[in-house]
Design a protein around this motif. Structure first.
Motif, PDB file in Angstrom:
ATOM      1  N   THR A  78       0.871  -1.178   0.000  1.00 37.60           N
ATOM      2  CA  THR A  78       0.000   0.000   0.000  1.00 37.60           C
ATOM      3  C   THR A  78       0.909   1.230   0.000  1.00 37.60           C
ATOM      4  OG1 THR A  78      -0.027  -0.384   2.383  1.00 37.60           O
ATOM      5  CG2 THR A  78      -2.003  -1.011   1.175  1.00 37.60           C
ATOM      6  N   THR A  79       0.318   2.434   0.088  1.00 39.28           N
ATOM      7  CA  THR A  79       1.178   3.621   0.239  1.00 39.28           C
ATOM      8  C   THR A  79       0.693   4.419   1.436  1.00 39.28           C
ATOM      9  OG1 THR A  79      -0.249   4.753  -1.332  1.00 39.28           O
ATOM     10  CG2 THR A  79       1.855   3.999  -2.183  1.00 39.28           C
ATOM     11  N   ASP A  80       1.606   5.167   2.047  1.00 36.46           N
ATOM     12  CA  ASP A  80       1.171   6.051   3.133  1.00 36.46           C
ATOM     13  C   ASP A  80       0.739   7.389   2.514  1.00 36.46           C
ATOM     14  OD1 ASP A  80       3.446   7.508   2.592  1.00 36.46           O
ATOM     15  OD2 ASP A  80       4.512   6.918   4.419  1.00 36.46           O
ATOM     16  N   LYS A  81       0.415   8.364   3.358  1.00 31.35           N
ATOM     17  CA  LYS A  81      -0.150   9.603   2.816  1.00 31.35           C
ATOM     18  C   LYS A  81       0.868  10.379   1.959  1.00 31.35           C
ATOM     19  CE  LYS A  81       0.417  11.994   7.281  1.00 31.35           C
ATOM     20  NZ  LYS A  81       1.528  11.100   7.657  1.00 31.35           N
ATOM     21  N   LYS A 131      -4.159   4.068  -5.597  1.00 26.53           N
ATOM     22  CA  LYS A 131      -4.205   5.048  -4.494  1.00 26.53           C
ATOM     23  C   LYS A 131      -5.527   5.039  -3.733  1.00 26.53           C
ATOM     24  CE  LYS A 131      -0.093   6.900  -5.216  1.00 26.53           C
ATOM     25  NZ  LYS A 131       0.462   5.680  -5.801  1.00 26.53           N
ATOM     26  N   LYS A 132      -6.582   4.499  -4.351  1.00 26.66           N
ATOM     27  CA  LYS A 132      -7.907   4.548  -3.695  1.00 26.66           C
ATOM     28  C   LYS A 132      -7.898   3.800  -2.375  1.00 26.66           C
ATOM     29  CE  LYS A 132     -11.494   4.832  -7.177  1.00 26.66           C
ATOM     30  NZ  LYS A 132     -12.370   4.002  -7.998  1.00 26.66           N
ATOM     31  N   ASP A 133      -8.651   4.316  -1.399  1.00 26.76           N
ATOM     32  CA  ASP A 133      -8.783   3.647  -0.100  1.00 26.76           C
ATOM     33  C   ASP A 133      -9.165   2.181  -0.277  1.00 26.76           C
ATOM     34  OD1 ASP A 133      -8.095   5.354   1.807  1.00 26.76           O
ATOM     35  OD2 ASP A 133     -10.126   5.784   2.539  1.00 26.76           O
ATOM     36  N   ALA A 136      -4.800  -1.898  -3.309  1.00 28.01           N
ATOM     37  CA  ALA A 136      -3.399  -2.224  -2.999  1.00 28.01           C
ATOM     38  C   ALA A 136      -2.758  -2.920  -4.196  1.00 28.01           C
ATOM     39  CB  ALA A 136      -3.354  -3.162  -1.792  1.00 28.01           C
ATOM     40  N   ASN A 335      -7.036  -1.371   8.056  1.00 30.06           N
ATOM     41  CA  ASN A 335      -6.842  -0.513   6.878  1.00 30.06           C
ATOM     42  C   ASN A 335      -6.114   0.775   7.243  1.00 30.06           C
ATOM     43  OD1 ASN A 335      -7.908  -2.271   5.037  1.00 30.06           O
ATOM     44  ND2 ASN A 335      -9.993  -1.501   5.246  1.00 30.06           N
ATOM     45  N   LYS A 338      -2.506  -0.068   7.571  1.00 31.75           N
ATOM     46  CA  LYS A 338      -1.888  -0.383   6.272  1.00 31.75           C
ATOM     47  C   LYS A 338      -1.712   0.856   5.401  1.00 31.75           C
ATOM     48  CE  LYS A 338      -3.502  -5.153   6.084  1.00 31.75           C
ATOM     49  NZ  LYS A 338      -4.385  -6.116   5.456  1.00 31.75           N
ATOM     50  N   SER A 339      -2.546   1.888   5.631  1.00 30.19           N
ATOM     51  CA  SER A 339      -2.405   3.089   4.803  1.00 30.19           C
ATOM     52  C   SER A 339      -1.650   4.180   5.551  1.00 30.19           C
ATOM     53  CB  SER A 339      -3.783   3.581   4.365  1.00 30.19           C
ATOM     54  OG  SER A 339      -4.570   3.803   5.521  1.00 30.19           O
ATOM     55  N   LYS A 341      -2.372   5.665   8.136  1.00 30.01           N
ATOM     56  CA  LYS A 341      -3.217   6.726   8.712  1.00 30.01           C
ATOM     57  C   LYS A 341      -3.268   6.639  10.230  1.00 30.01           C
ATOM     58  CE  LYS A 341      -6.183   7.543   4.770  1.00 30.01           C
ATOM     59  NZ  LYS A 341      -7.109   6.740   3.995  1.00 30.01           N
TER      60      LYS A 341
END
Ligand SMILES: Cc1ncc(COP(=O)(O)O)c(C=O)c1O
Length: 353
Positions: A78-81, A131-133, A136, A335, A338-339, A341
């Motif tokens: 995944t990617t972080d912010k 990138k969508k919530d 992945a 989630n 993993k993101s 957040k």
């Protein structure tokens, strides 16, 4: 086992990335531009490399095709912010691959190279991480016997490969399970705790039968008595009964899910009691009848948390629940970790920088 060779990188100059509609990704059908490969021969792993994804020439006598020496893993990036790629507990998958390798008479793959290979591939394919919530980049490490030989013994040459496939957000609907009493997925002493390709081959037909009956997945029961619950399709399973969680104990026949382990940790962190013990279908029927069965869900990398509505058998239907508030909370927490957040309290995320 370690390997001292550096990973050789050959990049394609023909990316398929721009031809993919990231708002509508067909599940499991789109692959990124590169793959990681490493060969095993003469008793050692050699030539680790990232190269353009392409066909792999296979001899018709390759032993994996005949005797099924093939294992795999499944995980997600995944990617972080800030857009930095993240891997979720990759060392757990490296360890599980080697557990599977041991069981199947295959060579272990160096765990540090497993993680390095993933990092190199994810770094090169970072623009492929949706990138969508909830979406992945699905990663599929696998190993198979490629030695051409007719005869029953462990192969002497293997390939370890990692491929990657973008996956859109998964909206979990409540699922209905068919408790299978004729076919089994695995027996104690068999290969159920290994992520062996043959386990999945054996599950295909019963899954088709369950789907033809209108169910979403098979609820696998134990091989001896068809009485104890093992797991669901390609997920582990949790029940909430009278305020406490219970999940089938690892008995050698169920997969040691990375999500299962993470959910146990999160539930305990939320002060729930979690028992790992044998769970019978009749315990679940009784809890449903006396009103103490509060919720149930499956856990796995592909879906995260899958909320369970009901369980059917050839004789009866067991109503589970119409909502899963704790399952939902666990899914949101997973989630968020993993993101990037929420705080990574458990040190689960590995940044790919
Ligand atoms: C049979 C089976 N059980 C459980 C799981 C869940 O494991 P994980 O949480 O590591 O994805 C999977 C998926 O890999 C599976 O194939």
């Amino acid at each position: 086992m370690t390997i001292s060779e550096p990973i050789k990188i050959t990049k394609t100059n023909l990316s398929k990335r721009d031809s993919v509609d990231f708002d509508n990704i067909p599940l499991g059908r789109v692959f990124t531009d590169h793959m990681f490969i490493c060969d095993f021969n003469n008793g050692q792993w050699n030539n680790p490399r990232v190269e353009p994804l392409g066909m792999i020439p296979t001899h018709p006598a390759a032993m994996a095709l005949h005797y099924g020496q093939a294992i795999f893993e499944g995980m997600k990036a995944t990617t972080d912010k800030d857009g930095t790629p993240l891997l979720f507990r990759p060392a757990k998958n490296a360890q599980r691959l080697n557990f599977s390798a041991q069981r199947m008479g295959m060579p272990e793959f160096p765990e540090d190279l497993f993680v390095e290979g993933l990092k190199e591939l994810v770094k090169i394919e970072s623009h492929w991480i949706p990138k969508k919530d909830g979406s992945a980049l699905y990663l599929r490490p696998f190993m198979y016997a490629d030695e051409p030989f007719i005869g029953m013994r462990a192969a002497t040459s293997f390939k370890f490969i990692i491929i990657a496939s973008p996956a859109g957000p998964f909206f979990s609907k409540r699922i209905r399970l068919y408790a299978e009493k004729k076919y089994i997925r695995a027996a104690e002493g068999g290969t159920g705790e290994a992520k062996a390709a043959g386990n999945y081959a054996a599950a295909i037909r019963p899954t088709e039968i369950a789907k033809a009956k209108g169910y979403d997945q098979v609820l696998w029961l134990d091989a001896h008595e068809h009485k104890y619950i093992q797991e669901v399709g390609t997920m582990n399973i949790f029940f909430k009964i009278d305020g406490k969680f219970v999940t089938p104990k690892r008995d050698g026949a169920i997969l040691d899910g990375v999500t299962r382990d993470s959910v146990i940790t999160l539930l305990k962190h939320m002060n729930y009691s979690v028992e790992e013990r044998p769970v019978t279908l009749s315990e679940i029927r009784n809890a449903s009848q006396d009103g103490t069965l509060e919720e149930a869900f499956g856990t796995g990398t592909a879906v995260g948390i899958a909320y369970i509505q009901e369980i059917g058998t050839s004789e009866e239907t067991i109503h589970v629940s119409d909502e899963s508030p704790v399952g939902l909370e666990i899914n949101n927490r997973l989630n968020a970790i993993k993101s990037g957040k929420s705080e990574d309290h458990f040190n689960w995320m590995l940044k790919v920088e």
